[in-house]
Design a protein around this motif. Structure first.
Motif, PDB file in Angstrom:
ATOM      1  N   GLU A  74      14.996  79.635   3.663  1.00 10.09           N
ATOM      2  CA  GLU A  74      14.572  79.429   4.613  1.00 10.09           C
ATOM      3  C   GLU A  74      15.094  80.308   6.459  1.00 10.09           C
ATOM      4  OE1 GLU A  74      11.329  78.328   4.759  1.00 10.09           O
ATOM      5  OE2 GLU A  74      11.505  78.618   2.566  1.00 10.09           O
ATOM      6  N   LEU A  75      16.309  80.358   6.671  1.00  9.24           N
ATOM      7  CA  LEU A  75      16.429  80.961   7.740  1.00  9.24           C
ATOM      8  C   LEU A  75      17.036  82.712   7.058  1.00  9.24           C
ATOM      9  CD1 LEU A  75      17.657  80.015  10.171  1.00  9.24           C
ATOM     10  CD2 LEU A  75      19.997  80.187   9.468  1.00  9.24           C
ATOM     11  N   GLN A  76      17.229  82.789   5.800  1.00 11.31           N
ATOM     12  CA  GLN A  76      17.241  84.748   5.883  1.00 11.31           C
ATOM     13  C   GLN A  76      16.156  84.664   5.748  1.00 11.31           C
ATOM     14  OE1 GLN A  76      19.682  84.332   1.905  1.00 11.31           O
ATOM     15  NE2 GLN A  76      21.316  84.083   2.564  1.00 11.31           N
ATOM     16  N   ALA A  77      14.973  84.060   4.827  1.00  9.40           N
ATOM     17  CA  ALA A  77      13.370  84.881   5.173  1.00  9.40           C
ATOM     18  C   ALA A  77      12.510  85.251   6.431  1.00  9.40           C
ATOM     19  CB  ALA A  77      12.680  83.927   4.021  1.00  9.40           C
ATOM     20  N   CYS A  78      13.927  83.959   7.694  1.00  9.83           N
ATOM     21  CA  CYS A  78      12.868  84.928   8.552  1.00  9.83           C
ATOM     22  C   CYS A  78      12.681  86.303   8.902  1.00  9.83           C
ATOM     23  CB  CYS A  78      13.440  83.816  10.022  1.00  9.83           C
ATOM     24  SG  CYS A  78      12.416  82.237  10.157  1.00  9.83           S
ATOM     25  N   ASP A  79      13.501  86.555   8.816  1.00  9.84           N
ATOM     26  CA  ASP A  79      13.507  88.132   8.465  1.00  9.84           C
ATOM     27  C   ASP A  79      12.926  88.997   8.777  1.00  9.84           C
ATOM     28  OD1 ASP A  79      16.311  88.292   9.794  1.00  9.84           O
ATOM     29  OD2 ASP A  79      17.438  88.075   7.789  1.00  9.84           O
ATOM     30  N   SER A  80      11.826  88.916   7.367  1.00  8.45           N
ATOM     31  CA  SER A  80      10.347  89.650   7.033  1.00  8.45           C
ATOM     32  C   SER A  80       9.680  88.595   7.345  1.00  8.45           C
ATOM     33  CB  SER A  80      10.659  89.930   5.595  1.00  8.45           C
ATOM     34  OG  SER A  80      10.475  88.468   5.024  1.00  8.45           O
ATOM     35  N   LEU A  81      10.094  87.045   8.243  1.00  6.22           N
ATOM     36  CA  LEU A  81       8.774  87.354   8.852  1.00  6.22           C
ATOM     37  C   LEU A  81       8.051  87.701  10.197  1.00  6.22           C
ATOM     38  CD1 LEU A  81       9.391  83.350   9.000  1.00  6.22           C
ATOM     39  CD2 LEU A  81       7.850  84.795   7.230  1.00  6.22           C
ATOM     40  N   ASP A  82       6.122  87.913  10.489  1.00  6.88           N
ATOM     41  CA  ASP A  82       5.858  88.650  11.330  1.00  6.88           C
ATOM     42  C   ASP A  82       6.541  87.962  12.692  1.00  6.88           C
ATOM     43  OD1 ASP A  82       2.897  88.703  10.208  1.00  6.88           O
ATOM     44  OD2 ASP A  82       4.649  90.045   9.943  1.00  6.88           O
ATOM     45  N   LYS A  83       6.694  88.050  13.799  1.00  7.66           N
ATOM     46  CA  LYS A  83       7.085  87.831  15.235  1.00  7.66           C
ATOM     47  C   LYS A  83       6.049  86.848  15.061  1.00  7.66           C
ATOM     48  CE  LYS A  83       9.123  88.886  19.308  1.00  7.66           C
ATOM     49  NZ  LYS A  83       9.004  89.975  19.737  1.00  7.66           N
ATOM     50  N   ASN A  84       4.910  86.995  15.014  1.00  6.15           N
ATOM     51  CA  ASN A  84       3.597  85.447  15.377  1.00  6.15           C
ATOM     52  C   ASN A  84       4.406  84.085  14.550  1.00  6.15           C
ATOM     53  OD1 ASN A  84       2.968  86.584  13.813  1.00  6.15           O
ATOM     54  ND2 ASN A  84       0.749  86.978  14.283  1.00  6.15           N
ATOM     55  N   LYS A  85       4.706  84.421  13.847  1.00  9.71           N
ATOM     56  CA  LYS A  85       5.698  83.199  13.484  1.00  9.71           C
ATOM     57  C   LYS A  85       6.643  82.392  12.948  1.00  9.71           C
ATOM     58  CE  LYS A  85       1.461  84.154   9.258  1.00  9.71           C
ATOM     59  NZ  LYS A  85       1.895  85.287   7.711  1.00  9.71           N
ATOM     60  N   LEU A  86       6.988  83.426  14.326  1.00  3.66           N
ATOM     61  CA  LEU A  86       8.786  82.980  13.989  1.00  3.66           C
ATOM     62  C   LEU A  86       8.954  81.530  14.952  1.00  3.66           C
ATOM     63  CD1 LEU A  86      10.252  86.077  14.166  1.00  3.66           C
ATOM     64  CD2 LEU A  86      10.526  84.522  12.863  1.00  3.66           C
ATOM     65  N   VAL A  87       8.369  81.658  15.399  1.00  2.00           N
ATOM     66  CA  VAL A  87       8.299  79.666  16.975  1.00  2.00           C
ATOM     67  C   VAL A  87       8.003  79.055  16.186  1.00  2.00           C
ATOM     68  CG1 VAL A  87       7.688  79.234  18.523  1.00  2.00           C
ATOM     69  CG2 VAL A  87       8.215  81.766  18.784  1.00  2.00           C
ATOM     70  N   GLU A  88       7.270  79.083  15.164  1.00  2.00           N
ATOM     71  CA  GLU A  88       6.462  77.694  14.686  1.00  2.00           C
ATOM     72  C   GLU A  88       8.032  77.168  13.130  1.00  2.00           C
ATOM     73  OE1 GLU A  88       3.598  76.023  11.507  1.00  2.00           O
ATOM     74  OE2 GLU A  88       2.969  78.304  12.991  1.00  2.00           O
ATOM     75  N   LYS A  89       8.249  78.349  13.170  1.00  2.00           N
ATOM     76  CA  LYS A  89       9.547  78.771  11.553  1.00  2.00           C
ATOM     77  C   LYS A  89      10.730  77.664  12.177  1.00  2.00           C
ATOM     78  CE  LYS A  89       9.394  79.814   7.943  1.00  2.00           C
ATOM     79  NZ  LYS A  89       9.439  78.837   6.842  1.00  2.00           N
ATOM     80  N   PHE A  90      11.273  78.190  13.167  1.00  2.00           N
ATOM     81  CA  PHE A  90      11.889  78.620  14.000  1.00  2.00           C
ATOM     82  C   PHE A  90      11.711  76.619  14.700  1.00  2.00           C
ATOM     83  CE2 PHE A  90      13.485  82.507  14.799  1.00  2.00           C
ATOM     84  CZ  PHE A  90      15.022  82.378  13.964  1.00  2.00           C
ATOM     85  N   ASP A  91      10.809  76.070  14.821  1.00  2.30           N
ATOM     86  CA  ASP A  91      11.068  74.663  15.332  1.00  2.30           C
ATOM     87  C   ASP A  91      10.796  74.161  14.138  1.00  2.30           C
ATOM     88  OD1 ASP A  91      10.531  75.564  17.831  1.00  2.30           O
ATOM     89  OD2 ASP A  91       8.145  75.437  18.068  1.00  2.30           O
ATOM     90  N   ASP A  92      10.370  74.395  12.688  1.00  2.00           N
ATOM     91  CA  ASP A  92      10.471  73.564  11.648  1.00  2.00           C
ATOM     92  C   ASP A  92      11.898  73.748  10.969  1.00  2.00           C
ATOM     93  OD1 ASP A  92       8.714  72.479   9.142  1.00  2.00           O
ATOM     94  OD2 ASP A  92      10.157  74.618   8.059  1.00  2.00           O
ATOM     95  N   LEU A  93      12.560  74.839  11.594  1.00  2.00           N
ATOM     96  CA  LEU A  93      14.609  74.200  10.487  1.00  2.00           C
ATOM     97  C   LEU A  93      14.888  73.172  11.170  1.00  2.00           C
ATOM     98  CD1 LEU A  93      14.570  78.739   9.335  1.00  2.00           C
ATOM     99  CD2 LEU A  93      14.412  76.719   8.350  1.00  2.00           C
ATOM    100  N   SER A  94      14.544  73.688  12.743  1.00  2.19           N
ATOM    101  CA  SER A  94      15.105  72.294  13.380  1.00  2.19           C
ATOM    102  C   SER A  94      14.727  71.340  13.212  1.00  2.19           C
ATOM    103  CB  SER A  94      14.831  72.817  15.420  1.00  2.19           C
ATOM    104  OG  SER A  94      15.499  73.637  15.705  1.00  2.19           O
ATOM    105  N   VAL A  95      13.280  71.326  12.908  1.00  2.00           N
ATOM    106  CA  VAL A  95      12.519  69.571  12.491  1.00  2.00           C
ATOM    107  C   VAL A  95      14.024  69.378  11.157  1.00  2.00           C
ATOM    108  CG1 VAL A  95      11.151  68.121  12.020  1.00  2.00           C
ATOM    109  CG2 VAL A  95      10.940  69.665  14.004  1.00  2.00           C
ATOM    110  N   ARG A  96      13.993  70.231  10.706  1.00  2.00           N
ATOM    111  CA  ARG A  96      14.562  69.749   8.763  1.00  2.00           C
ATOM    112  C   ARG A  96      15.933  69.859   9.093  1.00  2.00           C
ATOM    113  NH1 ARG A  96      12.821  74.322   4.778  1.00  2.00           N
ATOM    114  NH2 ARG A  96      14.064  72.780   3.839  1.00  2.00           N
ATOM    115  N   HIS A  97      16.602  70.085  10.018  1.00  2.00           N
ATOM    116  CA  HIS A  97      18.293  70.344  10.570  1.00  2.00           C
ATOM    117  C   HIS A  97      18.198  68.668  11.149  1.00  2.00           C
ATOM    118  CE1 HIS A  97      21.272  69.866  12.468  1.00  2.00           C
ATOM    119  NE2 HIS A  97      21.713  71.066  11.676  1.00  2.00           N
TER     120      HIS A  97
END
Length: 337
Positions: A74-97
């Protein structure tokens, strides 16, 4: 009295002695049988525990490895995400961690010490990778002078809202918490073992956490003293002023904090960001059952990087950051009672 009558008491006495000896032998035989059965039961229980531990260990490794691989993907997939979706994605990764960290904490009761340390190192590396990728894809804007006309009030409010959501959620989701208190002595004990703890909006309070929490989230404290037992995961500190923290943990992250002292035991490298006038000394608090809580937390007592601080706002490698210092030995506090 006849000869037969005179011998009768002797015969009865001999019979009694024989019966007593017979009972002693029977008692010994019964004792041996009880011990044999108890030994068989003990071996069965030990075998069952070993089998259970092996099964639990296998389940842990399977689940932990699967989650680790998925997080990395999921972290590697962040490179191809739209910037407006990155904040939500990183918050989700932090919660899963954090959930994976809690899973490790709950599994320490049956895992070998080596597996615990290895898993902690993997989690520390994962957290660093998440933070590095966040910094790479969502870099903080550098300070520049610009017209006050730029940016509407609603845009600024939305920006502030985005910044505060993660820390508010951490308080809401915490298992144990103290919030909105002033001038009180507060204490939690073993009810915090393997649980997330939150301290928010406290003023002039002393808080003692005599247990082994999985993580601690600390927001908006003023003039407070916080004493904690060993934490298996991370301690996050934000927006604190004129406080003292006496804490042992695996990871320590300090944001927007000023005029504060830290007495720490940290197995990784403590990180400060947007902070100033913070100073550090070695952890020196003790209380009943602290050794037991070290065992529960899996924290390595022999590994302490209390004087190795990374300032994310200081990039000069050849000069010491002016934002933090070490507390001189003669000025360190030690009486916390």
């Amino acid at each position: 009295m006849t000869e037969c009558e005179s011998q009768k008491p002797v015969v009865m006495e001999n019979i009694d002695k024989f019966d007593n000896k017979k009972q002693v032998v029977a008692d010994k035989l019964q004792k041996r049988e009880d011990e044999r059965l108890a030994d068989i039961q003990k071996r069965k229980e030990e075998k069952s525990l070993v089998t259970s531990a092996q099964e639990n260990t296998k389940f842990f490794h399977d689940h932990f490895t699967s989650e680790k691989i998925d997080l990395e993907s999921e972290l590697q997939a962040c490179d191809s995400l739209d910037k407006n979706k990155l904040v939500e994605k990183f918050d989700d990764l932090s919660v899963r961690h954090q959930k994976l960290q809690r899973f490790l904490t709950e599994s320490t009761m049956f895992l070998p010490s080596y597996d615990v340390r290895q898993s902690q190192d993997i989690l520390a590396k994962l957290q660093s990778q998440i933070q590095e990728k966040r910094d790479e894809l969502l870099p903080k804007k550098k300070f520049t002078f610009r017209s006050k006309k730029k940016g509407t009030v609603s845009e600024k409010q939305e920006e502030v809202k985005k910044e505060t959501i993660p820390e508010d959620e951490s308080v809401i989701l915490a298992d144990c918490k103290f919030t909105d208190k002033k001038g009180l002595d507060l204490k939690m004990e073993e009810e915090i073992n393997k649980k997330d703890v939150a301290l928010a909006r406290l003023e002039s309070c002393t808080v003692k956490l005599c247990g082994a929490a999985s993580a601690i989230h600390i927001n908006k404290l003023t003039n407070c003293t916080i004493l904690s037992g060993p934490v298996s995961g991370s301690i996050f500190i934000r927006e604190c002023k004129n406080c003292t923290f006496v804490v042992p943990c695996q990871q320590l992250r300090i944001h927007t904090t000023t005029d504060t002292k830290f007495y720490i035991h940290v197995t990784s490298r403590a990180i400060i960001e947007d902070s100033s006038a913070v100073s550090f000394g070695p952890y020196n608090w003790t209380y009943p059952n602290i050794e037991k809580h070290y065992e529960i937390s899996g924290l390595d007592k022999s590994r302490n990087n209390w004087d190795d601080i990374d300032d994310f706002n200081w990039l000069a490698a050849d000069k010491h950051s002016p934002n933090w210092s070490l507390i001189p030995e003669s000025e360190r506090s030690s009486n916390w009672n």
